[in-house]
Design an enzyme around this catalytic site. Structure first.
Site, PDB file in Angstrom:
ATOM      1  N   ASP A 102      72.318   7.190 118.794  1.00 14.99           N
ATOM      2  CA  ASP A 102      71.960   6.043 117.957  1.00 14.99           C
ATOM      3  C   ASP A 102      72.738   6.184 116.645  1.00 14.99           C
ATOM      4  O   ASP A 102      72.435   7.052 115.827  1.00 14.99           O
ATOM      5  CB  ASP A 102      70.440   6.086 117.719  1.00 14.99           C
ATOM      6  N   THR A 135      73.734   8.610 109.840  1.00 14.44           N
ATOM      7  CA  THR A 135      73.852   9.709 110.818  1.00 14.44           C
ATOM      8  C   THR A 135      74.114   9.216 112.241  1.00 14.44           C
ATOM      9  O   THR A 135      73.835   8.067 112.591  1.00 14.44           O
ATOM     10  CB  THR A 135      72.542  10.538 110.889  1.00 14.44           C
ATOM     11  N   GLY A 183      70.639  -6.821 114.066  1.00 20.02           N
ATOM     12  CA  GLY A 183      71.284  -5.557 114.406  1.00 20.02           C
ATOM     13  C   GLY A 183      70.784  -5.023 115.730  1.00 20.02           C
ATOM     14  O   GLY A 183      69.623  -5.215 116.110  1.00 20.02           O
ATOM     15  N   ASP A 193      70.094  -2.064 116.556  1.00 23.46           N
ATOM     16  CA  ASP A 193      68.993  -1.105 116.406  1.00 23.46           C
ATOM     17  C   ASP A 193      67.630  -1.818 116.380  1.00 23.46           C
ATOM     18  O   ASP A 193      66.660  -1.357 116.967  1.00 23.46           O
ATOM     19  CB  ASP A 193      69.181  -0.236 115.147  1.00 23.46           C
ATOM     20  N   SER A 200      67.142   4.149 106.319  1.00 20.99           N
ATOM     21  CA  SER A 200      67.826   3.839 105.062  1.00 20.99           C
ATOM     22  C   SER A 200      67.605   2.383 104.675  1.00 20.99           C
ATOM     23  O   SER A 200      67.692   2.019 103.503  1.00 20.99           O
ATOM     24  CB  SER A 200      69.314   4.182 105.151  1.00 20.99           C
TER      25      SER A 200
END
Lengths: 214, 214
Positions: B11, B16, B78, B80, B98
């Site tokens: 992911d 990260t 998005g 995600d 974030s």
């Protein structure tokens, strides 16, 4: 005091000197040199560097922090917030600048408050998180609808992150807005007013209440 | 698929690479070099640089964005967020990283959502505004009392700026939290759960729903 016309007031914030020179408002950045004044300058300051700069260029200055009669059990309340709340009987006082301070006055007593980041500071933060979140704020976003695009998703969140915490602590009292974003934010609240010059008005009240200092 | 044990999931977020390697979680910063894998890597990405980095070091990769079956009238959602909401029937889905994305699923339909800045991003913003607002977050701040010191005034505002906009859109549905700050935030909501591995679980569901791609 010899009369209001000769007053020079200076509100030193985190980004600017905000001056009232014989009833005319003027802003200077903190790293700018202030013009010379013959008159006494009454000031408040939340920024030590700004205060040092004023002190280094002007001799006849009076820090109103030494004269304000404002009691609170809040520890560490900035002088700008105290002045904004000075003399208020029952209201929520919101000063929307580079930070948004929210304070509750009830029966002329300060009940506490909280500090949100300023509107533009939050707006700029999205771009720091991801370039995909770099959108202009949509001033017309509808807060009654769940957003269906990223620009609205950000605009809605910025507004709601400010509006909802204020609504949550509100009983039925009036909300008094001041500061650069105060007028815009006041439109989202019933029974609210925008007082552009709340700080200067209250600085004058403090001067009048201490007429020995003129 | 040959079996769950050989799965490698990735992911790619804004800070990260979040990996699941044979059921073991591992994080790498986006500028770190990923280890070599013999297995196929199934990934999603919201960060083009991270995706390019993965592509430059691994050949056998599958972008699950091409396989997810998720319809919404939201423009620019998005991947995600889509994966976090995948298969959810009725809930508010909050991914607190974030950025904090908040999405409403109702009768298996995505109704829209909004995007708040991440917890630590907001926290750091105060120091940028003024060194006088540089305080550690008080995790024990009482949200039922109006703050009476600056540390609490900031901690209260950070929490309320996240909590209140979510409460405002909530009807009675469950709230599913995921992401680094999800567990902490979930404690402020009744009828909420924290699913640490929501994204990986849903990535596996997408792989299973498209078993031709293994």
């Amino acid at each position: 005091m010899d009369g209001v016309l000769e007053l020079i007031l200076c509100d030193i914030g985190n980004t600017t000197f905000h001056l009232l020179i014989n009833e005319n408002e003027k802003r200077y950045l903190l790293n700018e040199k202030l013009p010379a004044f013959n008159e006494k300058v009454y000031y408040i300051s939340v920024n030590d560097k700004g205060q040092d700069s004023l002190k280094s260029t002007h001799n006849d200055i009076v820090n109103l922090e030494n004269y304000i009669d404002f009691e609170t059990s809040y520890k560490g309340m900035g002088i700008d917030r105290k002045v904004a709340c000075y003399g208020i009987i029952d209201a929520i006082v919101v000063d929307a600048g580079s930070a948004i301070t929210v304070d509750i006055m009830s029966n002329s007593e300060h009940k506490g408050g909280f500090i949100l980041p300023g509107f533009k500071k939050i707006e700029n933060l999205y771009t720091q998180i991801s370039s995909k979140l770099d959108f202009d704020f949509n001033t017309k976003v509808n807060l009654d609808k769940i957003p269906l695009c990223t620009q609205d998703a950000i605009s809605y969140a910025i507004l709601q992150s400010i509006i909802e915490p204020i609504k949550n602590i509100r009983e039925k009292q009036q909300i008094i807005f001041t500061g650069g974003d105060g007028e815009f934010l006041s439109k989202y609240f019933e029974n609210s007013i925008y007082k552009k010059d709340l700080i200067f008005e209250n600085m004058k009240r403090i001067i009048n209440a201490n007429n020995c200092i003129a």
